[in-house]
Design a protein around this motif. Structure first.
Motif, mmCIF file in Angstrom:
data_model
loop_
_atom_site.group_PDB
_atom_site.id
_atom_site.type_symbol
_atom_site.label_atom_id
_atom_site.label_comp_id
_atom_site.label_asym_id
_atom_site.label_seq_id
_atom_site.Cartn_x
_atom_site.Cartn_y
_atom_site.Cartn_z
ATOM 1 N N ILE B 77 54.210 25.630 30.395
ATOM 2 C CA ILE B 77 56.017 25.945 30.225
ATOM 3 C C ILE B 77 56.469 24.810 30.973
ATOM 4 C CG2 ILE B 77 57.733 27.273 30.535
ATOM 5 C CD1 ILE B 77 55.331 29.589 29.898
ATOM 6 N N SER B 82 65.006 30.279 29.388
ATOM 7 C CA SER B 82 64.287 31.316 29.908
ATOM 8 C C SER B 82 63.361 31.819 29.016
ATOM 9 C CB SER B 82 65.468 32.384 29.931
ATOM 10 O OG SER B 82 66.477 31.888 30.496
ATOM 11 N N TYR B 83 62.327 32.337 29.535
ATOM 12 C CA TYR B 83 60.967 32.709 28.877
ATOM 13 C C TYR B 83 60.530 34.426 28.937
ATOM 14 C CZ TYR B 83 59.932 27.690 28.532
ATOM 15 O OH TYR B 83 60.384 26.460 28.182
ATOM 16 N N SER B 84 60.535 35.018 28.030
ATOM 17 C CA SER B 84 60.170 36.363 28.188
ATOM 18 C C SER B 84 58.705 36.452 27.882
ATOM 19 C CB SER B 84 60.935 37.253 27.033
ATOM 20 O OG SER B 84 60.450 36.962 25.818
ATOM 21 N N SER B 86 56.946 38.178 26.229
ATOM 22 C CA SER B 86 56.235 38.011 24.540
ATOM 23 C C SER B 86 56.257 36.528 24.074
ATOM 24 C CB SER B 86 56.984 38.736 23.695
ATOM 25 O OG SER B 86 58.026 38.587 23.688
ATOM 26 N N GLU B 87 57.256 35.683 24.523
ATOM 27 C CA GLU B 87 56.994 34.439 24.343
ATOM 28 C C GLU B 87 55.992 33.344 24.788
ATOM 29 O OE1 GLU B 87 61.963 33.538 23.438
ATOM 30 O OE2 GLU B 87 60.974 33.614 25.688
ATOM 31 N N ILE B 88 55.283 33.777 26.033
ATOM 32 C CA ILE B 88 54.476 32.935 26.533
ATOM 33 C C ILE B 88 53.268 32.492 25.692
ATOM 34 C CG2 ILE B 88 52.810 32.673 28.403
ATOM 35 C CD1 ILE B 88 55.971 32.737 29.212
ATOM 36 N N LYS B 89 52.900 33.480 24.836
ATOM 37 C CA LYS B 89 51.624 33.244 23.907
ATOM 38 C C LYS B 89 51.895 31.841 22.963
ATOM 39 C CE LYS B 89 52.517 36.559 20.287
ATOM 40 N NZ LYS B 89 53.588 37.580 20.971
ATOM 41 N N LEU B 90 53.166 31.507 22.705
ATOM 42 C CA LEU B 90 53.570 30.292 21.987
ATOM 43 C C LEU B 90 53.324 29.063 22.678
ATOM 44 C CD1 LEU B 90 56.963 31.652 20.525
ATOM 45 C CD2 LEU B 90 54.807 31.665 19.393
ATOM 46 N N TYR B 91 52.868 29.186 23.770
ATOM 47 C CA TYR B 91 52.870 27.756 24.674
ATOM 48 C C TYR B 91 51.521 27.478 24.965
ATOM 49 C CZ TYR B 91 57.821 28.015 24.214
ATOM 50 O OH TYR B 91 59.153 28.184 23.954
#
Lengths: 385, 262
Positions: B77, B82-84, B86-91
């Motif tokens: 990242i 800002s990252y929640s 649930s969004e981490i898996k996209l990276y």
């Protein structure tokens, strides 16, 4: 033509064998023989990062003790154990007592059931272990990687070793055994696999594992990362990964300099981490035996001899150029095949195959002269003129 | 009735266990970090810390966070936002596209064309200054902002440092023990006041030799002074804009050259 090729191959193999004996036994050739012994085409696989994985091993955590005193190590070990890891490997030998307070705390912690200590065996097969006050020898595994002399690159390791009739377990073996469920250990047949030296399937250096210094670890507010993991406590340089720090650092196939002079590239504890990772993930390498290497060498030499005998009759002027070119292509392709097999978990030592095959190809000319000489003495049926 | 209850209980337990197995793979831990990323509520991002489901990760310019999950997969990242959870898996960090064969023949080609890296050897030993270098606010900075982030580079062995802020008018010094490389202070009329001059420095000892310290001067502007400086630099800003510089570049240049930092 086949008969000529077969004779030529057999003669070249015999000559090669005699020359190799001379080469290995004459002291004049010692530096070259040593350099070749430390070299392997397979090192290119790691050194050139031909198949680098982006994954890291999250089941093993490394903690660097740097040059901290025993009290700092004891406090860190206490915190590690509080975080409830499955196994803790202590890759430090405390040879003698130093201070009552720190030593007492350490002895108490090192005797915990999930802590594996280390000892080492010297050239005279003497065991160098922790001072008996800390923990009995049964709690430790040997940290020697292999018992082969004269080989400074750590490519293989002995999981089990027989010292004076006793079966000794290595540090990595002991840790993996405690970490893995008994059923999985038996199903994967780990003990049998580790009875003979095994090629290490390296994942990478310390950066392929989660690692901390003691200070970093102690300031972590949430240490849940360690729960049910393997924690290895040892030395990873001061500061961590310092390339100029060579304490407990060894040569591995990952060294970017594959031959010639270089400095060691991997800390001992990182090598142990690679070994443990290979055992628990059951990603052992399968080594092709010497018998099959001899068979491949013979076949390659024979095919190459047939081809070049045929080619020598067809091409008169360009024969030598084509022969050199073809041998170069053969070498490049065979090294590619060796590395590709290595990627698939098969270890084929191609250096003798390449060397003997190239030698056999060059031997055809000598064979030709030999035939001419024999023909002056007696009748000899041959394809060659 | 009891049977129905029992079967529901079994199903609930089964679902709970299976969801734990499935979602257990998505625990993230901080593997590496660069810069000063933080979790919401000013919780610092440290190596080894877990990324909890309730956390919001805030990444600013020049910050990078590398997370790892239980499977050893890497998530990188670096975009400032800002990252929640649930969004981490996209990276997820993708594998290099270069194939094994291509890499091998590239290596062979390099060997043939003798493109090996040049290795220049020099017989020297480096002795860099192993001290604390103050970064921001730069020396003699005039700042107009509701908060001031103080940052420094710590090249010493010590992880723990002491931050000192001296109010020159009141002749009062505050001292804070810290673990990181920055601290954010707000204009709360207690620690920081507008229209006040300060000196600030960072040291590894709580009682440094005041004659030896290297400090930065800092002037916190009030609105009137700020407007005055704004007017003075207005022409300059306009010129920079015509020349095609971005807002950020102009801000940085004026801060470095004119010590006026907004």
């Amino acid at each position: 033509m086949f008969r000529d090729a077969l004779f030529s191959t057999l003669l070249s193999l015999f000559t090669c064998y005699v020359l190799s004996l001379l080469f290995l036994n004459l002291s004049f050739f010692n530096p070259i023989a040593k350099a070749l012994k430390d070299f392997s085409f397979l090192d290119v696989y790691y050194a050139e990062k031909l198949s680098e994985t982006k994954k890291i091993d999250s089941s093993i955590v490394l903690i660097n003790v740097e040059h901290k005193d025993r009290m700092a190590i004891a406090l860190a070990l206490e915190e590690v154990l509080k975080a409830d890891p499955k196994v803790v490997g202590f890759d430090i030998i405390l040879k003698e007592p130093k201070g009552i307070k720190a030593d007492t705390i350490l002895a108490d912690l090192l005797n915990k059931e999930n802590v594996v200590l280390s000892h080492t065996t010297d050239n005279e097969e003497n065991i160098i272990a922790n001072y008996p006050f800390f923990a009995p020898l049964e709690h430790s595994g040997y940290v020697n990687f292999n018992f082969e002399e004269d080989n400074s690159v750590i490519r293989e390791f002995n999981g089990l070793y027989y010292n004076k009739g006793l079966e000794m377990e290595s540090f990595g073996y002991k840790i993996a055994k405690r970490y893995m469920p008994k059923k999985q250990w038996e199903a994967n047949n780990i003990k049998d696999k580790l009875r003979s030296p095994r090629v290490i399937n390296y994942k990478g250096d310390l950066h392929k594992f989660i690692n901390f210094t003691i200070d970093e670890f102690m300031t972590l507010s949430n240490k849940s990362l360690l729960k049910d993991k393997i924690v290895l406590i040892g030395y990873l340089g001061t500061p961590t990964a310092n390339i100029n720090d060579v304490e407990d650092k060894h040569f591995t196939p990952l060294n970017t300099i594959t031959s010639g002079k270089s400095i060691p590239d991997m800390y001992g504890v990182a090598i142990h981490a690679n070994i443990i990772s290979m055992i628990i993930e059951n990603t052992f390498m399968y080594r092709i035996s010497t018998f099959w290497i001899v068979v491949f060498t013979f076949l390659c030499s024979l095919i190459v001899s047939i081809y070049f005998i045929w080619l020598s009759k067809r091409l008169k002027i360009s024969y030598r150029t084509v022969r050199k070119l073809m041998l170069l292509v053969f070498t490049i392709l065979l090294v590619w095949l060796t590395l590709w097999l290595f990627k698939k978990g098969v270890v084929l030592k191609s250096a003798p195959i390449i060397f003997v095959t190239v030698f056999s190809a060059g031997f055809i000319k000598f064979y030709k002269h030999l035939i001419r000489y024999i023909k002056t003495k007696r009748k000899f049926k041959t394809y060659m003129k | 009735m009891e049977r129905i209850f029992l079967s529901r209980l079994i199903i609930t337990i089964f679902l709970f266990i299976s969801s734990n197995i499935i979602f257990g793979q998505h625990n993230y831990y901080v593997f590496k970090k660069e810069g000063n990323p933080y979790f919401k509520e000013n919780k610092k991002v440290e190596r080894g810390e877990p990324f909890l489901k309730t956390d919001i990760l805030i990444v600013k310019k020049k910050d990078t966070v590398i997370l790892v999950n239980e499977l050893g997969e890497i998530f990188k990242i670096s975009e400032p936002m800002s990252y929640s959870f649930s969004e981490i898996k996209l990276y997820k960090h993708k594998l290099e596209e270069d194939s094994f064969t291509r890499k091998y023949f590239k290596y062979v080609w390099k060997q043939f064309t003798n493109q090996n890296k040049r290795k220049l050897e020099s017989g020297v030993v480096y002795r860099e200054k192993r001290d604390i270098k103050l970064k921001y606010p730069i020396d003699s900075a005039k700042v107009y902002s509701p908060e001031v982030q103080f940052s420094w580079n710590n090249k010493t062995e010590s992880k723990e440092v002491y931050f000192f802020l001296k109010d020159l008018e009141a002749n009062r010094t505050i001292k804070l023990r810290l673990n990181g490389n920055s601290i954010m202070l707000y204009l709360d009329n207690y620690l920081l006041n507008s229209n006040t001059e300060y000196q600030w420095w960072v040291d590894t000892t709580p009682f440094p030799d005041l004659t030896q310290i290297e400090f930065h001067n800092l002037n916190i502007l009030d609105k009137k002074e700020y407007q005055k400086l704004e007017e003075e630099t207005a022409v300059l800003i306009k010129t920079f804009k015509i020349l095609g510089f971005t807002e950020e570049e102009i801000k940085e240049a004026i801060c470095v050259d004119y010590k006026f930092c907004r």
